[in-house]
Design an enzyme around this catalytic site. Structure first.
Site, mmCIF file in Angstrom:
data_model
loop_
_atom_site.group_PDB
_atom_site.id
_atom_site.type_symbol
_atom_site.label_atom_id
_atom_site.label_comp_id
_atom_site.label_asym_id
_atom_site.label_seq_id
_atom_site.Cartn_x
_atom_site.Cartn_y
_atom_site.Cartn_z
ATOM 1 N N GLY A 130 -11.496 5.919 3.242
ATOM 2 C CA GLY A 130 -12.385 6.675 4.135
ATOM 3 C C GLY A 130 -13.854 6.278 4.066
ATOM 4 O O GLY A 130 -14.514 6.118 5.106
ATOM 5 N N GLU A 162 0.812 3.882 1.602
ATOM 6 C CA GLU A 162 1.200 4.382 2.933
ATOM 7 C C GLU A 162 2.343 3.553 3.504
ATOM 8 O O GLU A 162 3.195 4.073 4.231
ATOM 9 C CB GLU A 162 -0.033 4.419 3.847
ATOM 10 C CG GLU A 162 -0.937 5.586 3.458
ATOM 11 C CD GLU A 162 -2.422 5.362 3.649
ATOM 12 O OE1 GLU A 162 -2.820 4.484 4.429
ATOM 13 O OE2 GLU A 162 -3.204 6.088 2.989
ATOM 14 N N HIS A 174 0.856 -1.195 0.000
ATOM 15 C CA HIS A 174 0.000 0.000 0.000
ATOM 16 C C HIS A 174 0.888 1.240 0.000
ATOM 17 O O HIS A 174 1.964 1.244 0.612
ATOM 18 C CB HIS A 174 -0.915 -0.010 1.231
ATOM 19 C CG HIS A 174 -1.959 1.054 1.158
ATOM 20 N ND1 HIS A 174 -1.712 2.356 1.521
ATOM 21 C CD2 HIS A 174 -3.239 1.019 0.717
ATOM 22 C CE1 HIS A 174 -2.802 3.080 1.301
ATOM 23 N NE2 HIS A 174 -3.745 2.287 0.825
HETATM 24 P P1 13P Z 1 -9.338 6.883 0.370
HETATM 25 O O1 13P Z 1 -10.546 6.176 -0.213
HETATM 26 O O2 13P Z 1 -9.581 7.388 1.760
HETATM 27 O O3 13P Z 1 -8.805 7.906 -0.565
HETATM 28 O O4 13P Z 1 -8.176 5.750 0.525
HETATM 29 C C1 13P Z 1 -7.864 4.944 -0.547
HETATM 30 C C2 13P Z 1 -6.947 3.866 -0.085
HETATM 31 O O5 13P Z 1 -5.794 4.125 0.226
HETATM 32 C C3 13P Z 1 -7.473 2.508 0.018
HETATM 33 O O6 13P Z 1 -6.466 1.580 0.251
#
Ligand code: 13P
Length: 248
Positions: free
Chosen positions: A228, A93, A91
């Site tokens: 989100g 992040e 991911h």
């Molecule tokens: P959002 O839908 O909050 O933009 O996040 C997307 C995401 O990173 C799903 O893994």
């Protein structure tokens, strides 16, 4: 069929996880679609117990090793024992906030496959990379780092295209942007896999109830990975209902 997946990131403890599944109403969503939720590790057991049978549960990350002195980490072996069926790997992040490299991502994919978890490999470019015209380079580099492991594993896997600039920002890729990146990924899969057309490629990045149908209707978009908007059972169900307009 289409895949609708929710990544709760660092949200929803066990109590909120229980409440989410108590509220989640998927009655209008055709059984052919696959629904997956990725809770925190602390809520994994609760989610496995509370989720309806048609919802699969996954982990957001795994350690490359199976066990040992790795304080704070979760292995694919332990996640599988706790009832996870899927694992997000790479991911953005993890890549950008935790410094995860392509090489670590490959080892995590291998760990997931070793323990029967279906990997969901996430790829995506930053805004600077997009502005520099490097979308294809970046997503193919991220895919190539693991493609051999995925292909030789012989097991099912999924890809998720998540442009970093669209995550949590309210900015969404246009359906055409998503289709273009998905087509690039599909093209690479075809060079390596007989069953390339069967690999679901999900789009992620600010997917909401009001844009889900349009994204799911785009060429090569086989599902969505929602951040989100997956925290709220009603909005996640609304997104799942949008799949009947799109998907493979
Ligand atoms: P959002 O839908 O909050 O933009 O996040 C997307 C995401 O990173 C799903 O893994």
């Amino acid at each position: 069929m289409a895949v609708v997946a929710g990544n709760w990131k660092m949200n929803h403890g066990p109590e909120a996880a229980r409440a989410f599944f108590a509220e989640l109403d998927l009655d209008d969503v055709s059984e052919e679609h696959e629904i997956v939720v990725f809770p925190t590790d602390l809520s994994l057991g609760t989610a496995v117990a509370a989720a309806p049978t048609r919802v699969s549960i996954g982990v957001q990350n795994v350690h490359p090793e199976d066990s040992g002195a790795f304080t704070g980490a979760t292995s694919a072996a332990l996640a599988a024992e706790a009832g996870a069926r899927y694992a997000l790997v790479g991911h953005s992040e993890r890549r950008h906030l935790f410094g995860e490299t392509d090489e670590e991502t490959e080892r995590k994919v291998a760990a997931a496959l070793r323990h029967g978890l279906t990997p969901v490999l996430c790829v995506g470019e930053t805004l600077d990379e997009r502005r520099a015209g490097r979308v294809e380079d970046v997503v193919l580099r991220q895919l190539d780092a693991v493609l051999e492991t995925l292909a030789d594993g012989g097991a099912r896997f999924l890809l998720a295209y998540e442009p970093v600039w669209a995550i949590g920002t309210g900015e969404t890729a246009t359906p055409a942007d998503a289709s273009a990146a998905h087509a690039t990924l599909r093209g690479r899969l075809r060079t390596r896999l007989a069953g390339a057309n069967d690999v679901p490629i999900l789009y992620g990045g600010s997917v909401k109830p009001d844009n889900a149908a349009e994204l799911l209707g785009a060429d090569e978009v086989d599902g969505v990975l929602v951040g989100g908007a997956s925290l709220d059972a009603a909005s996640f169900a609304q997104i799942a209902r949008a799949v009947d307009g799109g998907g493979v």
